[in-house]
Design an enzyme around this catalytic site. Structure first.
Site, mmCIF file in Angstrom:
data_model
loop_
_atom_site.group_PDB
_atom_site.id
_atom_site.type_symbol
_atom_site.label_atom_id
_atom_site.label_comp_id
_atom_site.label_asym_id
_atom_site.label_seq_id
_atom_site.Cartn_x
_atom_site.Cartn_y
_atom_site.Cartn_z
ATOM 1 N N LYS A 13 4.037 -1.820 0.328
ATOM 2 C CA LYS A 13 2.950 -1.784 -0.661
ATOM 3 C C LYS A 13 3.473 -1.884 -2.099
ATOM 4 O O LYS A 13 3.342 -0.966 -2.908
ATOM 5 C CB LYS A 13 2.124 -0.504 -0.482
ATOM 6 C CG LYS A 13 1.419 -0.428 0.856
ATOM 7 C CD LYS A 13 0.575 0.819 0.997
ATOM 8 C CE LYS A 13 -0.135 0.841 2.348
ATOM 9 N NZ LYS A 13 -0.956 2.049 2.544
ATOM 10 N N ASP B 66 -5.462 -9.909 12.237
ATOM 11 C CA ASP B 66 -5.359 -8.764 13.132
ATOM 12 C C ASP B 66 -6.786 -8.332 13.434
ATOM 13 O O ASP B 66 -7.507 -7.874 12.544
ATOM 14 C CB ASP B 66 -4.575 -7.641 12.443
ATOM 15 C CG ASP B 66 -4.491 -6.369 13.276
ATOM 16 O OD1 ASP B 66 -5.393 -6.119 14.102
ATOM 17 O OD2 ASP B 66 -3.537 -5.602 13.086
#
Length: 346
Positions: free
Chosen positions: A162, A218
């Protein structure tokens, strides 16, 4: 060639569908998620697929025995007695994977994309390293762990979790290929391939990245399931438009099982998938929805951005705000999916 698919999870993000059916057998665009992956592997030359299983393994085994015969391949099950993470299953299945010196594929069961297995094998053989990760581009890399690699060679330098300043916009797509010697790195215990194995391989300059061309998603939770559905339908539009349904009242990309019954004056689409045995009565309006096996949408109802579970019924003239519809369908799925397998929908 061989492949290992990680299918041992509980599918909690896709509940309540996965309360009665293992996530790999939930239909995505009228085909179980797992079959999208297995058929793509077979097309690339894989003749032995190993499933790392745990939750509801008996249902997976029953279904895969049928597919094993249909596809003419070997499908083996490697049973986890305890959760082993994303690397431990490789150690558990090493006797199946390490029978020759050929590389093998590994992939997460949530992934749907334009599977690049042939290109991945060629790239992997060309660079000569121990492993290759497929990476995909994202718009907001600060939400993910990103992969930093050399543009020309593909050699991975490091992973950044991140990042708050831009270092890369490529993330791990959950598709890998390894040489068998990678198995010597993994012990038979709960282990994360992403956090414990990959950084060491990258440090030793044995891990490379290949960027995926085409869509990727996903689909492990409902909102991403629907987004992935839209991407898949658009891919069909580009590569196999004859599979999409065209008729008056159909808008944009719509996939319809041949056994579905469609009433008069319906407005269907864009981005709709209608499963086997589904009945849409007259005047139904749906867009951006998946309607699973055996469901009935009664006359003049309206749905937007929903997954309608197996053998559900949506009432006549239902047209509340979208968030109420989602909650309504969610409750119907919870009640009605439990008997889906016995009713022959799966």
């Amino acid at each position: 060639m061989k492949a290992l698919i990680l299918v041992g999870g509980y599918g909690t993000r896709l509940r309540p569908l996965t309360l009665s059916v293992p996530k790999p057998l939930v239909e995505f665009c009228n085909k179980p998620i797992l079959l999208h992956q297995v058929e793509a592997l077979v097309t690339a030359g894989v003749d032995h697929v190993v499933l790392a299983v745990s939750y509801m393994s008996e249902l997976l085994e029953r279904e895969m025995k049928l597919q094993e015969q249909r596809l003419g391949i070997t499908i083996s099950l490697s049973h986890e007695k305890e959760p082993l993470g994303t690397a431990g299953p490789l150690a558990l299945a090493q006797e199946l994977l390490n029978v020759d010196n050929e590389p093998f594929f590994v992939l997460n069961s949530d992934v749907i994309c334009d599977f690049p297995f042939r290109d991945l094998l060629q790239f992997h053989r060309r660079h000569g390293g121990e492993g290759t990760i497929v990476v995909t581009r994202v718009e907001e890399p600060s939400k993910y762990g990103v992969v930093v690699y050399e543009a020309e060679s593909g050699r991975i330098c490091r992973f950044v979790e991140k990042p708050q300043v831009f270092v890369s916009n490529k993330i791990n797509a959950g598709i890998y290929i390894f040489n068998p010697r990678v198995l010597s790195r993994i012990q038979l215990r709960p282990t994360s391939v992403e956090k414990e194995i990959f950084p060491v391989m990258a440090e030793e300059q044995q891990l490379f990245a290949m960027e995926l061309q085409g869509f990727w998603m996903d689909i492990g939770q409902p909102k991403d399931f629907l987004t992935g559905m839209c991407m898949y339908l658009q891919s069909l539009r580009q590569h196999s438009p004859d599979r999409l349904h065209t008729a008056p009242g159909f808008i944009g990309n719509v996939l319809v099982d041949p056994t579905a019954v469609i009433g008069e004056n319906c407005s269907i689409g864009p981005n709709v998938v209608i499963g086997a045995g589904v009945v849409l009565e007259d005047g139904v309006r749906i867009k951006r929805c998946t309607v699973l096996c055996g469901s009935r949408l009664r006359s003049h109802c309206w749905l937007d951005s929903c997954i309608v579970g197996w053998s559900s019924s949506v009432g006549q003239w239902v047209s509340p705000p979208a968030f109420i519809v989602k909650n309504l369908v969610l409750k119907m799925r919870l009640f009605l999916t439990r008997g889906a397998v016995q009713r022959g929908c799966l």
